[in-house]
Write a protein that holds these residues in place. Structure first.
Motif, PDB file in Angstrom:
ATOM      1  N   PHE A   1     -52.323  71.137 -83.004  1.00 18.83           N
ATOM      2  CA  PHE A   1     -53.081  71.597 -84.162  1.00 18.83           C
ATOM      3  C   PHE A   1     -52.379  71.186 -85.451  1.00 18.83           C
ATOM      4  O   PHE A   1     -51.171  71.414 -85.609  1.00 18.83           O
ATOM      5  N   ASP A   2     -53.138  70.615 -86.375  1.00 22.41           N
ATOM      6  CA  ASP A   2     -52.649  70.511 -87.738  1.00 22.41           C
ATOM      7  C   ASP A   2     -52.524  71.937 -88.286  1.00 22.41           C
ATOM      8  O   ASP A   2     -53.044  72.891 -87.695  1.00 22.41           O
ATOM      9  N   LEU A   3     -51.863  72.079 -89.449  1.00 25.68           N
ATOM     10  CA  LEU A   3     -51.659  73.419 -89.994  1.00 25.68           C
ATOM     11  C   LEU A   3     -52.556  73.700 -91.202  1.00 25.68           C
ATOM     12  O   LEU A   3     -53.537  74.433 -91.108  1.00 25.68           O
ATOM     13  N   ASP A   4     -52.250  73.089 -92.352  1.00 23.13           N
ATOM     14  CA  ASP A   4     -52.998  73.366 -93.579  1.00 23.13           C
ATOM     15  C   ASP A   4     -54.448  72.903 -93.463  1.00 23.13           C
ATOM     16  O   ASP A   4     -54.715  71.732 -93.183  1.00 23.13           O
ATOM     17  N   GLY A   5     -55.363  73.824 -93.673  1.00 25.30           N
ATOM     18  CA  GLY A   5     -56.777  73.496 -93.602  1.00 25.30           C
ATOM     19  C   GLY A   5     -57.356  73.546 -92.207  1.00 25.30           C
ATOM     20  O   GLY A   5     -58.578  73.460 -92.037  1.00 25.30           O
ATOM     21  N   THR A   6     -56.493  73.694 -91.209  1.00 22.02           N
ATOM     22  CA  THR A   6     -56.935  73.773 -89.813  1.00 22.02           C
ATOM     23  C   THR A   6     -56.719  75.173 -89.252  1.00 22.02           C
ATOM     24  O   THR A   6     -57.641  75.807 -88.754  1.00 22.02           O
TER      25      THR A   6
ATOM     26  N   ALA B   1     -53.403  64.789 -74.131  1.00 21.85           N
ATOM     27  CA  ALA B   1     -53.293  65.559 -75.365  1.00 21.85           C
ATOM     28  C   ALA B   1     -54.572  65.510 -76.186  1.00 21.85           C
ATOM     29  O   ALA B   1     -55.330  64.542 -76.151  1.00 21.85           O
ATOM     30  N   LEU B   2     -54.781  66.562 -76.964  1.00 22.12           N
ATOM     31  CA  LEU B   2     -55.928  66.679 -77.849  1.00 22.12           C
ATOM     32  C   LEU B   2     -55.424  67.069 -79.232  1.00 22.12           C
ATOM     33  O   LEU B   2     -54.605  67.973 -79.370  1.00 22.12           O
ATOM     34  N   MET B   3     -55.911  66.369 -80.255  1.00 25.88           N
ATOM     35  CA  MET B   3     -55.517  66.650 -81.632  1.00 25.88           C
ATOM     36  C   MET B   3     -56.648  67.372 -82.353  1.00 25.88           C
ATOM     37  O   MET B   3     -57.806  66.939 -82.303  1.00 25.88           O
ATOM     38  N   ILE B   4     -56.301  68.483 -83.035  1.00 27.41           N
ATOM     39  CA  ILE B   4     -57.262  69.224 -83.844  1.00 27.41           C
ATOM     40  C   ILE B   4     -56.771  69.206 -85.291  1.00 27.41           C
ATOM     41  O   ILE B   4     -55.654  69.653 -85.574  1.00 27.41           O
ATOM     42  N   GLY B   5     -57.591  68.693 -86.204  1.00 28.99           N
ATOM     43  CA  GLY B   5     -57.178  68.627 -87.599  1.00 28.99           C
ATOM     44  C   GLY B   5     -58.343  68.811 -88.543  1.00 28.99           C
ATOM     45  O   GLY B   5     -59.443  69.193 -88.135  1.00 28.99           O
ATOM     46  N   ASP B   6     -58.082  68.506 -89.826  1.00 29.55           N
ATOM     47  CA  ASP B   6     -59.125  68.687 -90.837  1.00 29.55           C
ATOM     48  C   ASP B   6     -59.248  67.510 -91.785  1.00 29.55           C
ATOM     49  O   ASP B   6     -59.996  67.594 -92.756  1.00 29.55           O
ATOM     50  N   SER B   7     -58.537  66.412 -91.504  1.00 29.61           N
ATOM     51  CA  SER B   7     -58.542  65.310 -92.462  1.00 29.61           C
ATOM     52  C   SER B   7     -58.420  63.961 -91.767  1.00 29.61           C
ATOM     53  O   SER B   7     -58.034  63.883 -90.589  1.00 29.61           O
ATOM     54  N   PRO B   8     -58.698  62.890 -92.489  1.00 32.49           N
ATOM     55  CA  PRO B   8     -58.519  61.550 -91.934  1.00 32.49           C
ATOM     56  C   PRO B   8     -57.075  61.263 -91.533  1.00 32.49           C
ATOM     57  O   PRO B   8     -56.834  60.435 -90.649  1.00 32.49           O
TER      58      PRO B   8
ATOM     59  N   ASP C   1     -55.139  63.319 -89.976  1.00 32.80           N
ATOM     60  CA  ASP C   1     -55.014  63.822 -88.604  1.00 32.80           C
ATOM     61  C   ASP C   1     -55.669  62.872 -87.610  1.00 32.80           C
ATOM     62  O   ASP C   1     -55.125  62.619 -86.533  1.00 32.80           O
ATOM     63  N   LEU C   2     -56.823  62.353 -87.980  1.00 34.35           N
ATOM     64  CA  LEU C   2     -57.486  61.373 -87.127  1.00 34.35           C
ATOM     65  C   LEU C   2     -56.628  60.128 -86.956  1.00 34.35           C
ATOM     66  O   LEU C   2     -56.470  59.622 -85.839  1.00 34.35           O
ATOM     67  N   ALA C   3     -56.057  59.656 -88.043  1.00 32.89           N
ATOM     68  CA  ALA C   3     -55.206  58.463 -87.973  1.00 32.89           C
ATOM     69  C   ALA C   3     -53.974  58.711 -87.119  1.00 32.89           C
ATOM     70  O   ALA C   3     -53.536  57.827 -86.361  1.00 32.89           O
ATOM     71  N   ALA C   4     -53.406  59.910 -87.217  1.00 31.07           N
ATOM     72  CA  ALA C   4     -52.251  60.249 -86.382  1.00 31.07           C
ATOM     73  C   ALA C   4     -52.640  60.276 -84.916  1.00 31.07           C
ATOM     74  O   ALA C   4     -51.874  59.837 -84.040  1.00 31.07           O
ATOM     75  N   ALA C   5     -53.825  60.793 -84.614  1.00 32.89           N
ATOM     76  CA  ALA C   5     -54.316  60.812 -83.235  1.00 32.89           C
ATOM     77  C   ALA C   5     -54.549  59.398 -82.726  1.00 32.89           C
ATOM     78  O   ALA C   5     -54.137  59.037 -81.614  1.00 32.89           O
ATOM     79  N   GLU C   6     -55.196  58.590 -83.542  1.00 42.90           N
ATOM     80  CA  GLU C   6     -55.474  57.211 -83.145  1.00 42.90           C
ATOM     81  C   GLU C   6     -54.189  56.426 -82.944  1.00 42.90           C
ATOM     82  O   GLU C   6     -54.125  55.542 -82.075  1.00 42.90           O
ATOM     83  N   ALA C   7     -53.158  56.749 -83.715  1.00 42.61           N
ATOM     84  CA  ALA C   7     -51.876  56.052 -83.577  1.00 42.61           C
ATOM     85  C   ALA C   7     -51.248  56.272 -82.212  1.00 42.61           C
ATOM     86  O   ALA C   7     -50.441  55.457 -81.751  1.00 42.61           O
ATOM     87  N   GLY C   8     -51.615  57.386 -81.569  1.00 37.77           N
ATOM     88  CA  GLY C   8     -51.084  57.676 -80.244  1.00 37.77           C
ATOM     89  C   GLY C   8     -52.130  57.684 -79.157  1.00 37.77           C
ATOM     90  O   GLY C   8     -51.862  58.141 -78.051  1.00 37.77           O
ATOM     91  N   CYS C   9     -53.336  57.210 -79.484  1.00 37.81           N
ATOM     92  CA  CYS C   9     -54.448  57.166 -78.526  1.00 37.81           C
ATOM     93  C   CYS C   9     -54.817  58.551 -78.007  1.00 37.81           C
ATOM     94  O   CYS C   9     -55.115  58.740 -76.819  1.00 37.81           O
ATOM     95  N   LEU C  10     -54.818  59.543 -78.899  1.00 39.54           N
ATOM     96  CA  LEU C  10     -55.218  60.902 -78.553  1.00 39.54           C
ATOM     97  C   LEU C  10     -56.684  61.122 -78.929  1.00 39.54           C
ATOM     98  O   LEU C  10     -57.160  60.589 -79.926  1.00 39.54           O
ATOM     99  N   THR C  11     -57.377  61.909 -78.143  1.00 37.98           N
ATOM    100  CA  THR C  11     -58.698  62.384 -78.529  1.00 37.98           C
ATOM    101  C   THR C  11     -58.534  63.332 -79.715  1.00 37.98           C
ATOM    102  O   THR C  11     -57.588  64.125 -79.759  1.00 37.98           O
ATOM    103  N   CYS C  12     -59.457  63.264 -80.669  1.00 38.81           N
ATOM    104  CA  CYS C  12     -59.333  64.070 -81.878  1.00 38.81           C
ATOM    105  C   CYS C  12     -60.647  64.776 -82.194  1.00 38.81           C
ATOM    106  O   CYS C  12     -61.732  64.192 -82.048  1.00 38.81           O
ATOM    107  N   HIS C  13     -60.544  66.028 -82.637  1.00 35.36           N
ATOM    108  CA  HIS C  13     -61.661  66.774 -83.191  1.00 35.36           C
ATOM    109  C   HIS C  13     -61.241  67.311 -84.551  1.00 35.36           C
ATOM    110  O   HIS C  13     -60.068  67.688 -84.739  1.00 35.36           O
ATOM    111  N   LEU C  14     -62.181  67.351 -85.489  1.00 34.58           N
ATOM    112  CA  LEU C  14     -61.881  67.777 -86.851  1.00 34.58           C
ATOM    113  C   LEU C  14     -62.745  68.967 -87.244  1.00 34.58           C
ATOM    114  O   LEU C  14     -63.912  69.046 -86.857  1.00 34.58           O
ATOM    115  N   VAL C  15     -62.165  69.866 -88.037  1.00 33.56           N
ATOM    116  CA  VAL C  15     -62.904  71.011 -88.563  1.00 33.56           C
ATOM    117  C   VAL C  15     -63.033  70.880 -90.078  1.00 33.56           C
ATOM    118  O   VAL C  15     -62.117  70.412 -90.756  1.00 33.56           O
TER     119      VAL C  15
END
Length: 223
Positions: A6-11, A159-166, A168-182
Motif C-alpha cells: 500500500f502507498d501511504l499518503d492519499g491511499t 505482489a499487488l500494489m495499491i496506490g493513488d497516483s501515477p 505508484d503505477l510507475a513503481a508497480a510497472e517497474a517491478g511488473c506488479l499488478t496495480c490498482h489505484l484509488v
C-alpha cells in the motif's frame, strides 16, 4: 496468501493539510508566493524534492527542503487522519492471512511515527520508506520496487500494489506488479483512468475492497 503493498499518503491516510502548511511555511521563509491547498495536493506522491521543485522552482529546492522538513516535524500529527475504510481493510486482509506492507516515498521515520500514531502499524508486516542508508531510493526507481519485494520476501507475480497516483503505477510497472489505484489522493478517477484501465481505478477503499478483494460493502460500512 496475497502480498499487498500500500502507498501511504492519499491511499491509507490524509496528510495533505500538514504537507500544505509545511510547503507554505517554506515558501514564506524564502520569500516565495504561497501555493494553495489544491495545488499542493495535486503534486504529492513523487517525493518532497519533486513536490518542492514543482511548487518552488528547482533553484529553490535546496533552501526550501530543510524548512519544509523542520515545520513538518513540528506539526506531523496535527492534521493527519486515516482515510475511510483504511483500518478496516488492513485488519480484514491481515485476518485472512495476507502479508501487508506500506511502500511510500515518505521518510521511513515519519512513516513509522504516523502509522503508530494512527494505530495502523499493528496490521502491517513491513514498513518501507525512504531516507535511510539501506534505502536511498524513491518511486518509481526500479531499485526501490525490487527492495520492497525483497523486504516482502515475494516475487513480483505474487505482489499487488495499491496506490493513488501515477507514481505508484510507475513503481508497480517497474517491478511488473499488478496495480490498482484509488481516487482518494492526488488524482481524480478520471485523471487516473488516463494512466491505467478504468477497471483498476476505484473511487475509494470500500469499492477497492469489494471489487479486488471480494469483501462485502455492508461489512465495510459497519466496520
Amino acid at each position: 496468501m496475497q502480498y499487498i503493498l500500500f502507498d501511504l499518503d492519499g491511499t491509507l491516510i490524509d496528510h495533505f493539510t500538514t504537507i500544505h502548511k509545511s510547503v507554505a511555511y517554506a515558501q514564506r521563509e524564502i520569500g516565495l508566493p504561497e501555493s494553495d491547498y489544491a495545488t499542493v495536493r495535486a503534486t504529492v506522491g513523487g517525493s518532497v524534492p519533486i513536490t518542492l521543485s514543482k511548487l518552488c522552482g528547482e533553484a529553490h529546492v535546496a533552501a526550501a527542503e530543510p524548512l519544509f522538513r523542520k515545520h513538518f516535524a513540528e506539526i506531523i500529527f496535527d492534521d493527519v487522519f486515516s482515510l475511510p475504510g483504511a483500518e478496516w481493510l488492513l485488519k480484514s486482509l491481515k485476518a485472512r492471512g495476507d502479508k501487508l506492507a506500506v511502500f511510500t516515498n515518505k521518510y521511513a521515520g515519519d512513516t513509522r511515527a504516523v502509522l503508530s500514531h494512527l494505530g495502523l502499524d499493528q496490521w502491517l508486516d513491513v514498513i518501507i520508506g525512504t531516507g535511510e542508508p539501506e534505502c536511498p531510493y524513491r518511486k518509481p526507481d526500479p531499485l526501490f520496487t525490487a527492495y520492497a519485494l525483497e523486504q516482502m520476501d515475494c516475487a513480483s507475480d505474487e505482489a499487488l500494489m495499491i496506490g493513488d497516483s501515477p507514481y505508484d503505477l510507475a513503481a508497480a510497472e517497474a517491478g511488473c506488479l499488478t496495480c490498482h489505484l484509488v481516487a482518494t489522493g492526488s488524482h481524480s478517477a478520471e485523471e487516473l483512468s488516463e494512466y491505467i484501465i478504468s477497471e483498476h481505478v476505484h473511487k475509494d477503499l470500500y469499492e477497492l475492497a469489494e471489487k479486488v478483494f471480494g469483501l462485502e460493502p455492508e461489512v465495510c460500512t459497519s466496520k
